[in-house]
Design an enzyme around this catalytic site. Structure first.
Site, PDB file in Angstrom:
ATOM      1  N   SER A 278       0.821  -1.216   0.000  1.00 15.35           N
ATOM      2  CA  SER A 278       0.000   0.000   0.000  1.00 15.35           C
ATOM      3  C   SER A 278       0.848   1.255   0.000  1.00 15.35           C
ATOM      4  O   SER A 278       0.313   2.357   0.084  1.00 15.35           O
ATOM      5  CB  SER A 278      -0.856   0.050   1.264  1.00 15.35           C
ATOM      6  OG  SER A 278      -1.436  -1.184   1.514  1.00 15.35           O
TER       7      SER A 278
ATOM      8  N   THR B  55      -2.297   2.671   4.314  1.00 17.83           N
ATOM      9  CA  THR B  55      -1.425   3.850   4.280  1.00 17.83           C
ATOM     10  C   THR B  55      -0.646   3.959   5.580  1.00 17.83           C
ATOM     11  O   THR B  55      -1.183   3.657   6.639  1.00 17.83           O
ATOM     12  CB  THR B  55      -2.309   5.105   4.135  1.00 17.83           C
ATOM     13  OG1 THR B  55      -2.902   5.067   2.855  1.00 17.83           O
ATOM     14  CG2 THR B  55      -1.525   6.390   4.314  1.00 17.83           C
TER      15      THR B  55
ATOM     16  N   THR C 156       1.586   6.840   0.766  1.00 21.09           N
ATOM     17  CA  THR C 156       0.711   5.757   0.301  1.00 21.09           C
ATOM     18  C   THR C 156       0.780   5.581  -1.215  1.00 21.09           C
ATOM     19  O   THR C 156       1.150   6.516  -1.937  1.00 21.09           O
ATOM     20  CB  THR C 156      -0.759   6.079   0.679  1.00 21.09           C
ATOM     21  OG1 THR C 156      -1.590   4.944   0.442  1.00 21.09           O
ATOM     22  CG2 THR C 156      -1.318   7.243  -0.132  1.00 21.09           C
TER      23      THR C 156
ATOM     24  N   ARG D 195      -6.344   9.674  -9.897  1.00 22.69           N
ATOM     25  CA  ARG D 195      -6.999   9.905  -8.611  1.00 22.69           C
ATOM     26  C   ARG D 195      -5.947  10.198  -7.513  1.00 22.69           C
ATOM     27  O   ARG D 195      -4.926   9.554  -7.413  1.00 22.69           O
ATOM     28  CB  ARG D 195      -7.812   8.670  -8.234  1.00 22.69           C
ATOM     29  CG  ARG D 195      -8.551   8.781  -6.892  1.00 22.69           C
ATOM     30  CD  ARG D 195      -7.823   8.071  -5.788  1.00 22.69           C
ATOM     31  NE  ARG D 195      -8.596   8.032  -4.552  1.00 22.69           N
ATOM     32  CZ  ARG D 195      -8.067   7.715  -3.378  1.00 22.69           C
ATOM     33  NH1 ARG D 195      -6.800   7.395  -3.270  1.00 22.69           N
ATOM     34  NH2 ARG D 195      -8.801   7.702  -2.287  1.00 22.69           N
ATOM     35  N   VAL D 196      -6.247  11.188  -6.720  1.00 19.92           N
ATOM     36  CA  VAL D 196      -5.409  11.521  -5.565  1.00 19.92           C
ATOM     37  C   VAL D 196      -6.284  11.437  -4.325  1.00 19.92           C
ATOM     38  O   VAL D 196      -7.422  11.924  -4.327  1.00 19.92           O
ATOM     39  CB  VAL D 196      -4.818  12.943  -5.708  1.00 19.92           C
ATOM     40  CG1 VAL D 196      -4.168  13.404  -4.417  1.00 19.92           C
ATOM     41  CG2 VAL D 196      -3.800  12.982  -6.853  1.00 19.92           C
ATOM     42  N   GLY D 197      -5.769  10.818  -3.289  1.00 21.61           N
ATOM     43  CA  GLY D 197      -6.544  10.663  -2.056  1.00 21.61           C
ATOM     44  C   GLY D 197      -6.228  11.753  -1.042  1.00 21.61           C
ATOM     45  O   GLY D 197      -5.743  12.838  -1.383  1.00 21.61           O
ATOM     46  N   ASP D 198      -6.501  11.434   0.208  1.00 19.27           N
ATOM     47  CA  ASP D 198      -6.282  12.402   1.291  1.00 19.27           C
ATOM     48  C   ASP D 198      -4.824  12.485   1.730  1.00 19.27           C
ATOM     49  O   ASP D 198      -4.400  13.494   2.299  1.00 19.27           O
ATOM     50  CB  ASP D 198      -7.123  11.986   2.507  1.00 19.27           C
ATOM     51  CG  ASP D 198      -6.724  10.595   3.004  1.00 19.27           C
ATOM     52  OD1 ASP D 198      -6.561   9.678   2.156  1.00 19.27           O
ATOM     53  OD2 ASP D 198      -6.568  10.411   4.218  1.00 19.27           O
TER      54      ASP D 198
ATOM     55  N   THR E 256      -5.986   7.174   7.867  1.00 17.26           N
ATOM     56  CA  THR E 256      -5.892   6.073   6.919  1.00 17.26           C
ATOM     57  C   THR E 256      -7.314   5.654   6.554  1.00 17.26           C
ATOM     58  O   THR E 256      -8.242   5.884   7.320  1.00 17.26           O
ATOM     59  CB  THR E 256      -5.101   4.884   7.510  1.00 17.26           C
ATOM     60  OG1 THR E 256      -5.110   3.803   6.579  1.00 17.26           O
ATOM     61  CG2 THR E 256      -5.678   4.393   8.825  1.00 17.26           C
ATOM     62  N   GLY E 257      -7.458   5.065   5.377  1.00 15.54           N
ATOM     63  CA  GLY E 257      -8.781   4.622   4.957  1.00 15.54           C
ATOM     64  C   GLY E 257      -9.230   5.346   3.707  1.00 15.54           C
ATOM     65  O   GLY E 257      -8.418   5.916   2.977  1.00 15.54           O
TER      66      GLY E 257
ATOM     67  N   GLY F  78      -9.916   7.811   1.392  1.00 19.27           N
ATOM     68  CA  GLY F  78      -9.473   9.197   1.431  1.00 19.27           C
ATOM     69  C   GLY F  78     -10.540  10.217   1.114  1.00 19.27           C
ATOM     70  O   GLY F  78     -10.537  11.327   1.657  1.00 19.27           O
TER      71      GLY F  78
HETATM   72  C1  SD4 Z   1      -6.231   6.964   0.044  1.00 15.23           C
HETATM   73  N1  SD4 Z   1      -6.147   7.171   2.433  1.00 15.23           N
HETATM   74  O1  SD4 Z   1      -5.553   7.009  -0.976  1.00 15.23           O
HETATM   75  C2  SD4 Z   1      -5.572   6.487   1.321  1.00 15.23           C
HETATM   76  C3  SD4 Z   1      -5.668   5.009   1.395  1.00 15.23           C
HETATM   77  C4  SD4 Z   1      -5.410   4.469   2.755  1.00 15.23           C
HETATM   78  O2  SD4 Z   1      -5.134   2.771   4.181  1.00 15.23           O
HETATM   79  O3  SD4 Z   1      -5.291   5.129   3.713  1.00 15.23           O
HETATM   80  N2  SD4 Z   1      -5.335   3.245   2.960  1.00 15.23           N
HETATM   81  O4  SD4 Z   1      -7.415   7.247   0.076  1.00 15.23           O
END
Ligand code: SD4
Length: 321
Positions: free
Chosen positions: A80, A183, A201, A211-214, A234-235, A237
């Site tokens: 990840s 992450t 991450t 795509r870009v996450g948090d 984490t999780g 985003g």
């Molecule tokens: C995301 N927050 O790209 C990240 C993924 C993540 O545990 O945290 N995974 O959305």
């Protein structure tokens, strides 16, 4: 009246920017915790080891968190993060990361390809430019100009799993974008009592290209205020972005919430937005200036690693969703 209900029932405007916790005499910023490292997930244990090794040599929290998250970034078994990360739907490993120091400086990269240590590129953005974030081709160009090596980050294992996902992606597939992504966020307090945080991450597996996450967004995936505390997420985003998650947890601590209550409140706000049981995972870790920690997740399964008082241990977190 309890302090919490006082805050909730109309003390708006009365709460000082660095408020006190009810029974404590000193503001949080004057109550400094001893060297501590906290990280998300199982790979946080090795990250914590590397970070604590820096703190033991009297290194800064900033050096510690960078050294910490570089471990899973380089580890192909951490699918990840960094090298070996799961690719997007087109088979490209694209990386997001951010870092923040005790002075409130911040650096970030997003949608970065072919560079194993996005966290170190993020730190370079912070230290060598007056920008905060570089993305995509520009981030890569910047990294190469600063002597980072271009390398293929897609391991055979991640490539084979991606091919299996492509063959079979349907409503029945078991490799859906929301699964198996851990992450790493690492937060530290150093010997001087200063805080720093890092988050890195490869993002949600098989995401849409671009795509870009948090995780690279300051205030979403991670936030540090040296007077109050540091927070990492984490999780999924998208949900963290929409609630400015890490910033929210820091601000709640500023208003007097314990680290634990602040994490729980930020998770609750996401849960409340969803009428049915929430299937995705969001979790926060928090390290308050005084060394107190907090954590909360929507669903069971989240783990954090804490290195404190000479012990580095992994803990399971029961979901509150
Ligand atoms: C995301 N927050 O790209 C990240 C993924 C993540 O545990 O945290 N995974 O959305």
């Amino acid at each position: 009246m309890k302090r919490r209900s006082f805050i909730k029932t109309g003390a708006a405007g009365l709460v000082a920017p660095t408020a006190l916790i009810s029974n404590d005499k000193k503001p949080i910023k004057n109550r400094v915790g001893k060297p501590t490292v906290i990280s998300t997930w199982n790979h946080g244990l090795l990250a914590n080891d590397a970070a604590m090794a820096v703190l033991r040599k009297n290194g800064s929290a900033l050096d510690a968190v960078e050294a910490g998250v570089r471990v899973p970034e380089a580890d192909p078994k951490s699918q990840s993060v960094g090298y070996g990360g799961r690719p997007d739907e087109d088979g490209h490993v694209t990386l997001d990361a951010c870092i923040m120091d005790s002075a409130g400086n911040a650096g970030a990269v997003a949608f970065l390809r072919d560079i194993k240590h996005p966290i170190s590129v993020a730190r370079k953005v912070m230290e060598r430019t007056d920008h905060v974030m570089l993305v995509g081709e520009g981030a890569k160009k910047f990294a190469l100009a600063h002597s980072f090596k271009e390398e293929n980050l897609l391991t055979d294992k991640s490539r084979e799993e991606w091919l299996r996902w492509k063959e079979d992606h349907s409503i029945k597939d078991t490799w859906g974008p929301n699964e198996d992504h851990d992450t790493i966020s690492t937060l530290a307090i150093d010997n001087k009592g200063d805080l720093a945080g890092a988050c890195t991450t490869s993002g949600i597996a098989y995401k849409i290209h671009g795509r870009v996450g948090d995780s690279p967004l300051i205030g979403a995936g991670m936030y540090v205020d040296n007077d109050i505390g540091a927070v990492g997420a984490t999780g999924k985003g998208e949900e963290v972005i929409k609630t400015c998650g890490s910033f929210l947890v820091v601000e709640l601590m500023r208003q007097g919430y314990s680290a634990m209550d602040a994490c729980r409140e930020a998770v609750q706000r996401i849960i409340q937005k969803h009428a049915k049981k929430v299937k995705f995972q969001i979790a926060y870790i928090a390290l308050r200036k005084d060394g107190k920690i907090g954590y909360a997740g929507i669903n069971d399964g989240f783990q954090y690693a804490l290195y404190k008082d000479n012990q580095n241990k992994l803990y399971d977190v029961k979901g509150i969703g």
